[in-house]
Design a protein around this motif. Structure first.
Motif, mmCIF file in Angstrom:
data_model
loop_
_atom_site.group_PDB
_atom_site.id
_atom_site.type_symbol
_atom_site.label_atom_id
_atom_site.label_comp_id
_atom_site.label_asym_id
_atom_site.label_seq_id
_atom_site.Cartn_x
_atom_site.Cartn_y
_atom_site.Cartn_z
ATOM 1 N N PHE A 1 0.881 -1.170 0.000
ATOM 2 C CA PHE A 1 0.000 0.000 0.000
ATOM 3 C C PHE A 1 0.918 1.219 0.000
ATOM 4 C CE2 PHE A 1 -2.914 -3.187 1.406
ATOM 5 C CZ PHE A 1 -4.188 -2.731 1.132
ATOM 6 N N PRO A 2 1.366 1.659 -1.179
ATOM 7 C CA PRO A 2 2.408 2.692 -1.241
ATOM 8 C C PRO A 2 2.069 3.993 -0.509
ATOM 9 C CG PRO A 2 1.958 1.782 -3.418
ATOM 10 C CD PRO A 2 0.932 1.220 -2.499
ATOM 11 N N GLU A 3 0.793 4.361 -0.466
ATOM 12 C CA GLU A 3 0.424 5.652 0.108
ATOM 13 C C GLU A 3 0.148 5.600 1.607
ATOM 14 O OE1 GLU A 3 -2.980 6.905 -2.106
ATOM 15 O OE2 GLU A 3 -1.982 6.577 -4.025
ATOM 16 N N TYR A 4 0.094 4.397 2.204
ATOM 17 C CA TYR A 4 -0.373 4.283 3.585
ATOM 18 C C TYR A 4 0.630 3.550 4.461
ATOM 19 C CZ TYR A 4 -4.691 5.355 1.127
ATOM 20 O OH TYR A 4 -5.637 5.934 0.324
ATOM 21 N N ASP A 5 0.518 3.805 5.754
ATOM 22 C CA ASP A 5 1.354 3.148 6.749
ATOM 23 C C ASP A 5 0.475 2.843 7.965
ATOM 24 O OD1 ASP A 5 3.672 2.079 7.757
ATOM 25 O OD2 ASP A 5 4.687 3.983 8.078
ATOM 26 N N ASP A 6 0.976 2.035 8.873
ATOM 27 C CA ASP A 6 0.282 1.681 10.113
ATOM 28 C C ASP A 6 -1.092 1.066 9.819
ATOM 29 O OD1 ASP A 6 2.447 2.659 11.573
ATOM 30 O OD2 ASP A 6 1.611 4.684 11.608
ATOM 31 N N LEU A 7 -1.101 -0.022 9.076
ATOM 32 C CA LEU A 7 -2.345 -0.685 8.682
ATOM 33 C C LEU A 7 -2.521 -2.003 9.428
ATOM 34 C CD1 LEU A 7 -2.227 -0.179 4.803
ATOM 35 C CD2 LEU A 7 -3.227 1.297 6.543
ATOM 36 N N TYR A 8 -3.771 -2.441 9.542
ATOM 37 C CA TYR A 8 -4.070 -3.761 10.082
ATOM 38 C C TYR A 8 -5.058 -4.455 9.153
ATOM 39 C CZ TYR A 8 -8.306 -1.680 12.142
ATOM 40 O OH TYR A 8 -9.487 -1.022 12.343
ATOM 41 N N CYS A 9 -5.160 -5.744 9.307
ATOM 42 C CA CYS A 9 -5.933 -6.573 8.387
ATOM 43 C C CYS A 9 -6.953 -7.393 9.165
ATOM 44 C CB CYS A 9 -4.953 -7.500 7.659
ATOM 45 S SG CYS A 9 -5.711 -8.674 6.547
ATOM 46 N N LYS A 10 -8.141 -7.548 8.580
ATOM 47 C CA LYS A 10 -9.162 -8.445 9.116
ATOM 48 C C LYS A 10 -9.470 -9.485 8.047
ATOM 49 C CE LYS A 10 -11.752 -5.060 11.867
ATOM 50 N NZ LYS A 10 -13.096 -4.483 12.084
ATOM 51 N N TYR A 11 -9.786 -10.695 8.465
ATOM 52 C CA TYR A 11 -10.229 -11.692 7.502
ATOM 53 C C TYR A 11 -11.481 -12.378 8.020
ATOM 54 C CZ TYR A 11 -8.642 -15.729 10.227
ATOM 55 O OH TYR A 11 -8.499 -16.680 11.201
ATOM 56 N N CYS A 12 -12.265 -12.899 7.079
ATOM 57 C CA CYS A 12 -13.402 -13.753 7.407
ATOM 58 C C CYS A 12 -13.615 -14.679 6.210
ATOM 59 C CB CYS A 12 -14.663 -12.948 7.730
ATOM 60 S SG CYS A 12 -15.268 -11.944 6.367
ATOM 61 N N PHE A 13 -14.348 -15.734 6.423
ATOM 62 C CA PHE A 13 -14.645 -16.676 5.356
ATOM 63 C C PHE A 13 -16.114 -16.568 4.977
ATOM 64 C CE2 PHE A 13 -10.754 -18.526 6.968
ATOM 65 C CZ PHE A 13 -10.137 -18.987 5.821
ATOM 66 N N VAL A 14 -16.379 -16.746 3.687
ATOM 67 C CA VAL A 14 -17.737 -16.820 3.156
ATOM 68 C C VAL A 14 -17.841 -18.185 2.497
ATOM 69 C CG1 VAL A 14 -19.364 -15.859 1.495
ATOM 70 C CG2 VAL A 14 -17.873 -14.343 2.786
ATOM 71 N N TYR A 15 -18.924 -18.920 2.801
ATOM 72 C CA TYR A 15 -19.066 -20.279 2.271
ATOM 73 C C TYR A 15 -20.541 -20.615 2.134
ATOM 74 C CZ TYR A 15 -19.056 -20.654 7.354
ATOM 75 O OH TYR A 15 -19.283 -20.441 8.685
ATOM 76 N N TRP B 1 -21.614 -26.014 3.978
ATOM 77 C CA TRP B 1 -20.315 -25.965 4.638
ATOM 78 C C TRP B 1 -20.468 -25.578 6.102
ATOM 79 C CZ3 TRP B 1 -15.632 -27.026 2.258
ATOM 80 C CH2 TRP B 1 -15.694 -27.251 0.889
ATOM 81 N N ALA B 2 -19.577 -26.125 6.936
ATOM 82 C CA ALA B 2 -19.578 -25.767 8.359
ATOM 83 C C ALA B 2 -18.140 -25.794 8.874
ATOM 84 C CB ALA B 2 -20.424 -26.744 9.158
ATOM 85 N N PRO B 3 -17.734 -24.768 9.618
ATOM 86 C CA PRO B 3 -16.409 -24.813 10.241
ATOM 87 C C PRO B 3 -16.416 -25.823 11.382
ATOM 88 C CG PRO B 3 -17.560 -22.783 10.820
ATOM 89 C CD PRO B 3 -18.433 -23.517 9.867
ATOM 90 N N THR B 4 -15.379 -26.648 11.462
ATOM 91 C CA THR B 4 -15.298 -27.656 12.530
ATOM 92 C C THR B 4 -14.168 -27.377 13.509
ATOM 93 O OG1 THR B 4 -13.905 -29.087 11.175
ATOM 94 C CG2 THR B 4 -16.279 -29.456 11.064
ATOM 95 N N ALA B 5 -13.179 -26.606 13.086
ATOM 96 C CA ALA B 5 -12.057 -26.278 13.972
ATOM 97 C C ALA B 5 -11.430 -24.977 13.496
ATOM 98 C CB ALA B 5 -11.018 -27.395 13.951
ATOM 99 N N GLY B 6 -10.786 -24.284 14.410
ATOM 100 C CA GLY B 6 -10.091 -23.055 14.060
ATOM 101 C C GLY B 6 -10.998 -21.839 14.088
ATOM 102 N N LEU B 7 -10.435 -20.721 13.678
ATOM 103 C CA LEU B 7 -11.152 -19.445 13.681
ATOM 104 C C LEU B 7 -11.553 -19.077 12.262
ATOM 105 C CD1 LEU B 7 -8.845 -17.425 16.103
ATOM 106 C CD2 LEU B 7 -11.022 -18.518 16.627
ATOM 107 N N GLU B 8 -12.819 -18.706 12.085
ATOM 108 C CA GLU B 8 -13.255 -18.310 10.752
ATOM 109 C C GLU B 8 -13.188 -16.807 10.534
ATOM 110 O OE1 GLU B 8 -17.461 -18.945 9.863
ATOM 111 O OE2 GLU B 8 -17.676 -19.681 11.899
ATOM 112 N N GLU B 9 -12.709 -16.069 11.511
ATOM 113 C CA GLU B 9 -12.438 -14.646 11.322
ATOM 114 C C GLU B 9 -11.363 -14.217 12.299
ATOM 115 O OE1 GLU B 9 -15.902 -12.363 13.781
ATOM 116 O OE2 GLU B 9 -16.415 -13.088 11.790
ATOM 117 N N GLY B 10 -10.664 -13.134 11.956
ATOM 118 C CA GLY B 10 -9.593 -12.674 12.826
ATOM 119 C C GLY B 10 -9.161 -11.268 12.456
ATOM 120 N N ILE B 11 -8.335 -10.697 13.330
ATOM 121 C CA ILE B 11 -7.814 -9.351 13.141
ATOM 122 C C ILE B 11 -6.333 -9.365 13.502
ATOM 123 C CG2 ILE B 11 -8.560 -8.640 15.445
ATOM 124 C CD1 ILE B 11 -9.040 -5.833 14.297
ATOM 125 N N SER B 12 -5.524 -8.709 12.682
ATOM 126 C CA SER B 12 -4.073 -8.733 12.871
ATOM 127 C C SER B 12 -3.617 -7.576 13.755
ATOM 128 C CB SER B 12 -3.370 -8.629 11.510
ATOM 129 O OG SER B 12 -3.452 -7.300 11.018
#
Length: 173
Positions: free
Chosen positions: A22-36, A40-51
């Motif tokens: 991200f050439p123009e930005y600094d000090d960023l964080y990331c979030k993820y989630c899954f769409v299914y 489908w069903a999650p059986t283990a682990g985290l299906e969303e998170g924040i860095s």
């Protein structure tokens, strides 16, 4: 003789959101989630998170490095609705408010092994001059209330994209 139930298969995803440009930005964080799909069903682990918040590296690449781990297992009886990972990147604006810097999505790879994906990132843009002025005046850029809309075709009609950026993701499925 008893009837056999539907056969189930497992999809194990582990990897990391490695880095971003991200050439123009600094000090960023990331979030993820899954769409299914509904089979489908999650059986283990985290299906969303924040860095954590990261700053640009001091080398010539000036990359934002997260090395943000992802580890989730899904089960399904049907490949329809194969999981997608949706990524949202946020950072401070000039007023110190967290604003979206990019959205992106990619399907989890279909074949087992180590995969590297570069995901194009975009930000929504106001469609009218009044909305653009209001968002500038209020210091709030347009963003999705639910980032999962990025992985779906519905609800994105008429959106304008301001820029495309790239994010690297390693997945093992």
């Amino acid at each position: 003789m008893a009837a056999a139930g539907p056969s189930v298969f497992l999809l194990m995803v582990n990897g990391q959101v490695e880095s971003a440009q991200f050439p123009e930005y600094d000090d960023l964080y990331c979030k993820y989630c899954f769409v299914y799909g509904q089979d489908w069903a999650p059986t283990a682990g985290l299906e969303e998170g924040i860095s954590q918040i990261t700053s640009k590296s001091q080398d010539v690449r000036r990359a934002l490095v997260w090395n943000f781990p992802i580890d989730v297992t899904f089960k399904s009886t049907n490949p329809y609705g194969w999981p997608q990972i949706v990524l949202s990147v946020y950072g401070p604006d000039v007023f110190g408010n967290d604003v979206v810097r990019g959205y992106g999505a990619v399907h989890v790879p279909f074949s087992p092994g180590r995969h590297k994906r570069t995901i194009p990132m975009f930000v929504p843009e106001s469609t009218s001059k009044l909305q653009k002025f209001t968002s500038w005046f209020m210091g709030r850029r347009p963003e999705y209330t639910d980032p999962k809309v990025v992985a779906q075709g519905e609800g994105r009609e008429g959106k304008a994209w301001a820029q495309w950026l790239s994010l690297c993701l390693w997945l093992r499925s």
